[in-house]
Write a protein that holds these residues in place. Structure first.
Motif, mmCIF file in Angstrom:
data_model
loop_
_atom_site.group_PDB
_atom_site.id
_atom_site.type_symbol
_atom_site.label_atom_id
_atom_site.label_comp_id
_atom_site.label_asym_id
_atom_site.label_seq_id
_atom_site.Cartn_x
_atom_site.Cartn_y
_atom_site.Cartn_z
ATOM 1 N N GLU A 29 0.844 -1.194 0.000
ATOM 2 C CA GLU A 29 0.000 0.000 0.000
ATOM 3 C C GLU A 29 0.881 1.247 0.000
ATOM 4 O O GLU A 29 1.647 1.451 0.936
ATOM 5 N N ASP A 30 0.775 2.059 -1.043
ATOM 6 C CA ASP A 30 1.341 3.408 -1.002
ATOM 7 C C ASP A 30 0.267 4.269 -0.334
ATOM 8 O O ASP A 30 -0.671 4.723 -0.969
ATOM 9 N N ALA A 31 0.454 4.439 0.977
ATOM 10 C CA ALA A 31 -0.517 5.181 1.794
ATOM 11 C C ALA A 31 0.015 6.569 2.116
ATOM 12 O O ALA A 31 -0.300 7.136 3.168
ATOM 13 N N ALA A 32 0.802 7.129 1.191
ATOM 14 C CA ALA A 32 1.423 8.441 1.414
ATOM 15 C C ALA A 32 0.409 9.488 1.844
ATOM 16 O O ALA A 32 0.681 10.316 2.710
ATOM 17 N N GLN A 33 -0.783 9.428 1.243
ATOM 18 C CA GLN A 33 -1.816 10.446 1.501
ATOM 19 C C GLN A 33 -2.903 9.943 2.451
ATOM 20 O O GLN A 33 -3.896 10.631 2.667
ATOM 21 N N ALA A 34 -2.705 8.767 3.034
ATOM 22 C CA ALA A 34 -3.847 8.053 3.620
ATOM 23 C C ALA A 34 -3.834 7.915 5.138
ATOM 24 O O ALA A 34 -4.491 7.027 5.673
ATOM 25 N N ILE A 35 -3.124 8.787 5.841
ATOM 26 C CA ILE A 35 -3.152 8.685 7.300
ATOM 27 C C ILE A 35 -4.580 8.882 7.810
ATOM 28 O O ILE A 35 -5.333 9.710 7.287
ATOM 29 N N ASP A 36 -4.969 8.075 8.795
ATOM 30 C CA ASP A 36 -6.270 8.185 9.446
ATOM 31 C C ASP A 36 -7.431 7.998 8.463
ATOM 32 O O ASP A 36 -8.472 8.621 8.582
ATOM 33 N N SER A 37 -7.211 7.115 7.494
ATOM 34 C CA SER A 37 -8.264 6.809 6.533
ATOM 35 C C SER A 37 -8.537 5.304 6.580
ATOM 36 O O SER A 37 -7.661 4.522 6.945
ATOM 37 N N TYR A 38 -9.757 4.922 6.166
ATOM 38 C CA TYR A 38 -10.211 3.548 6.417
ATOM 39 C C TYR A 38 -10.871 2.913 5.189
ATOM 40 O O TYR A 38 -11.472 3.600 4.370
ATOM 41 N N TYR A 39 -10.743 1.591 5.123
ATOM 42 C CA TYR A 39 -11.499 0.765 4.180
ATOM 43 C C TYR A 39 -12.426 -0.118 5.016
ATOM 44 O O TYR A 39 -11.952 -0.954 5.795
ATOM 45 N N LYS A 45 1.392 17.011 3.604
ATOM 46 C CA LYS A 45 0.464 15.985 4.083
ATOM 47 C C LYS A 45 -0.320 16.479 5.307
ATOM 48 O O LYS A 45 -0.049 17.536 5.850
ATOM 49 N N ASN A 46 -1.282 15.673 5.746
ATOM 50 C CA ASN A 46 -2.119 16.048 6.909
ATOM 51 C C ASN A 46 -1.270 16.207 8.165
ATOM 52 O O ASN A 46 -1.450 17.141 8.938
ATOM 53 N N GLN A 69 -7.468 16.674 11.894
ATOM 54 C CA GLN A 69 -8.394 15.988 11.000
ATOM 55 C C GLN A 69 -9.771 16.645 10.984
ATOM 56 O O GLN A 69 -10.400 16.776 9.934
ATOM 57 N N ALA A 70 -10.238 17.062 12.155
ATOM 58 C CA ALA A 70 -11.557 17.722 12.229
ATOM 59 C C ALA A 70 -11.553 19.015 11.419
ATOM 60 O O ALA A 70 -12.510 19.300 10.678
ATOM 61 N N ARG A 71 -10.483 19.775 11.540
ATOM 62 C CA ARG A 71 -10.378 21.044 10.792
ATOM 63 C C ARG A 71 -10.309 20.788 9.289
ATOM 64 O O ARG A 71 -10.975 21.470 8.505
ATOM 65 N N ARG A 72 -9.536 19.796 8.886
ATOM 66 C CA ARG A 72 -9.398 19.507 7.452
ATOM 67 C C ARG A 72 -10.733 19.061 6.855
ATOM 68 O O ARG A 72 -11.057 19.388 5.712
ATOM 69 N N LYS A 73 -11.512 18.321 7.623
ATOM 70 C CA LYS A 73 -12.824 17.885 7.121
ATOM 71 C C LYS A 73 -13.772 19.081 6.958
ATOM 72 O O LYS A 73 -14.572 19.101 6.017
ATOM 73 N N GLU A 74 -13.649 20.071 7.832
ATOM 74 C CA GLU A 74 -14.438 21.306 7.672
ATOM 75 C C GLU A 74 -14.088 21.985 6.345
ATOM 76 O O GLU A 74 -14.974 22.422 5.602
ATOM 77 N N ALA A 86 -9.804 13.822 4.244
ATOM 78 C CA ALA A 86 -9.651 15.231 3.858
ATOM 79 C C ALA A 86 -8.194 15.591 3.583
ATOM 80 O O ALA A 86 -7.692 16.599 4.056
ATOM 81 N N HIS A 87 -7.526 14.735 2.808
ATOM 82 C CA HIS A 87 -6.134 15.050 2.473
ATOM 83 C C HIS A 87 -6.043 16.192 1.471
ATOM 84 O O HIS A 87 -5.203 17.077 1.594
ATOM 85 N N LEU A 88 -6.914 16.160 0.471
ATOM 86 C CA LEU A 88 -6.860 17.207 -0.560
ATOM 87 C C LEU A 88 -8.247 17.386 -1.146
ATOM 88 O O LEU A 88 -9.142 16.582 -0.927
ATOM 89 N N PHE A 89 -8.393 18.471 -1.916
ATOM 90 C CA PHE A 89 -9.643 18.675 -2.647
ATOM 91 C C PHE A 89 -9.303 19.024 -4.086
ATOM 92 O O PHE A 89 -8.417 19.835 -4.351
ATOM 93 N N TYR A 90 -10.018 18.368 -5.008
ATOM 94 C CA TYR A 90 -9.757 18.622 -6.427
ATOM 95 C C TYR A 90 -11.061 18.787 -7.190
ATOM 96 O O TYR A 90 -12.129 18.375 -6.727
ATOM 97 N N VAL A 91 -10.946 19.394 -8.368
ATOM 98 C CA VAL A 91 -12.026 19.390 -9.350
ATOM 99 C C VAL A 91 -11.454 18.799 -10.630
ATOM 100 O O VAL A 91 -10.253 18.907 -10.895
ATOM 101 N N VAL A 92 -12.299 18.142 -11.405
ATOM 102 C CA VAL A 92 -11.880 17.601 -12.694
ATOM 103 C C VAL A 92 -12.605 18.382 -13.787
ATOM 104 O O VAL A 92 -13.841 18.423 -13.819
#
Length: 377
Positions: free
Chosen positions: A153-163, A183-184, A255-260, A291-297
């Motif tokens: 797993e390349d979890a570079a961006q995935a701290i505190d994230s779940y499957y 990163k977060n 994490q709470a702030r990033r989710k806001e 809430a690591h990042l936000f993007y638009v496509v």
């Protein structure tokens, strides 16, 4: 005009205090007091079997390639839409990278692409949890088990994230995290290798300590240490660990702030997505949002370039992200020629928005307004 940067490192206030403490402990090389505190934090919170801090996520991936005994001629399946470190670690050991496409809806590797790419030379599957959103690990692990393959797993961006409520980083045989300043949770530069298979635990310590059994020596398990394997100097200073520990103590607050921040973007741009003007981040039912990042496509490369230019003109530091690795000047001649349409779409059209702990609602409002203005004109 006040500029809005793409990223700004967040400091909790305890970092310099802990760094001073590390210095006063008179142990500022690797595996000191704060390194052990960080290891314990991750093992206790996420039930990771064994954690080893590294100087970067790249180093953790390079250790993974060594631990898996990747050799010249081995094949490794990986996404093309990722940072070069994901695959470079395996190329350094002589592997051929077999690139898989992403989903149309999300930049994660599409498991339905993987099985057709497996050959007798395939040794491992590398998954990248893009934006901290879980890959479909059940499908991937099932394929790996069927063909007796390793999963990293390349979890570079995935701290505190779940499957499905299971922490990312605990599902593969090996996992790599990043604490880069974007990163977060950060330590400037820094990373971590997570070992979820006991088979690799002792050797991982040796590889991290330049190929010596130094760690076992300091635990009193051997009366002297020597050169027993290949390796390199992968362990970070305890000063870096001290900085990191101050961040880990504030993980829930960060994490709470990033989710806001993430929710403000999503709600502010939702109607543009409903009208088909842009695509917003997609969260599968099995994945949580860290809430690591936000993007638009955007619809096209030209549209993204125009939007990027407008945002930059207004002092907004938006950036595009990865280029397709299968088309890179280094690897295109080694790629098998398959077209990866979804990878190329994200490479051409994905735009990341400014995202950091201290971004103000006013700054976010301006970014949202400029994007809306662009599409409404």
């Amino acid at each position: 005009m006040q500029k809005i940067p793409f990223n700004k490192p967040y400091f909790t206030g305890k970092e310099t205090e802990y760094i001073r403490q590390a210095v006063e402990n008179e142990h500022i090389s690797g595996d000191g007091f704060f390194t052990q505190k960080c290891h314990q934090f991750f093992q206790n919170r996420y039930s990771f079997q064994k954690c080893l801090l590294t100087t970067s996520c790249t180093d953790a991936l390079e250790m993974s390639a060594i631990l898996l005994n990747i050799q010249e001629g081995d094949e490794v399946i990986a996404p093309s839409y990722t940072f070069v470190s994901t695959v470079n670690a395996f190329v350094l050991r002589g592997a051929k990278i077999v690139f898989a496409d992403t989903y149309a809806s999300h930049p994660n590797i599409n498991p339905d692409e993987i099985e057709a790419l497996i050959s007798p030379k395939t040794k491992a599957i590398i998954v990248v949890h893009y934006a901290g959103v879980a890959c479909d690990m059940e499908k991937i692990l099932s394929i790996a088990q069927k063909y007796n393959l390793w999963v990293v797993e390349d979890a570079a961006q995935a701290i505190d994230s779940y499957y499905k409520n299971v922490p990312l980083g605990s599902l593969g045989h090996l996992s790599a995290f990043s604490f880069h300043e974007t990163k977060n949770i950060i330590s400037g530069e820094g990373g971590m290798l997570v070992i979820n298979d006991d088979k690799f635990a002792k050797r991982a310590e040796i590889i991290r300590e330049k190929g010596t059994n130094r760690s076992a020596f300091f635990r009193g398990e051997v009366d002297k240490y020597g050169w027993v394997d290949i390796g390199s100097s992968f362990l970070p200073s305890d000063i870096i660990a001290a900085f990191l520990y101050a961040q880990l103590e504030n993980l829930d607050n960060i994490q709470a702030r990033r989710k806001e921040i993430w929710n403000i973007y999503y709600e502010g741009l939702y109607d543009l997505a409903q009208k088909g003007k842009i695509q917003l981040p997609y969260l599968p039912k099995y994945a949580s949002n860290n809430a690591h990042l936000f993007y638009v496509v955007c619809e096209s490369l030209e549209e993204r370039s125009a939007l990027l230019a407008q945002l930059k003109n207004q002092g907004i530091g938006a950036v595009f992200h990865y280029l397709s690795l299968h088309k890179s000047s280094f690897y295109s001649s080694r790629h098998d020629g398959r077209v990866l349409p979804h990878t190329d779409k994200f490479a051409d059209c994905l735009l990341r928005l400014p995202f950091y702990y201290e971004i103000t609602p006013k700054a976010q409002e301006k970014i949202i307004m400029e994007i809306r203005k662009f599409y409404n004109s």
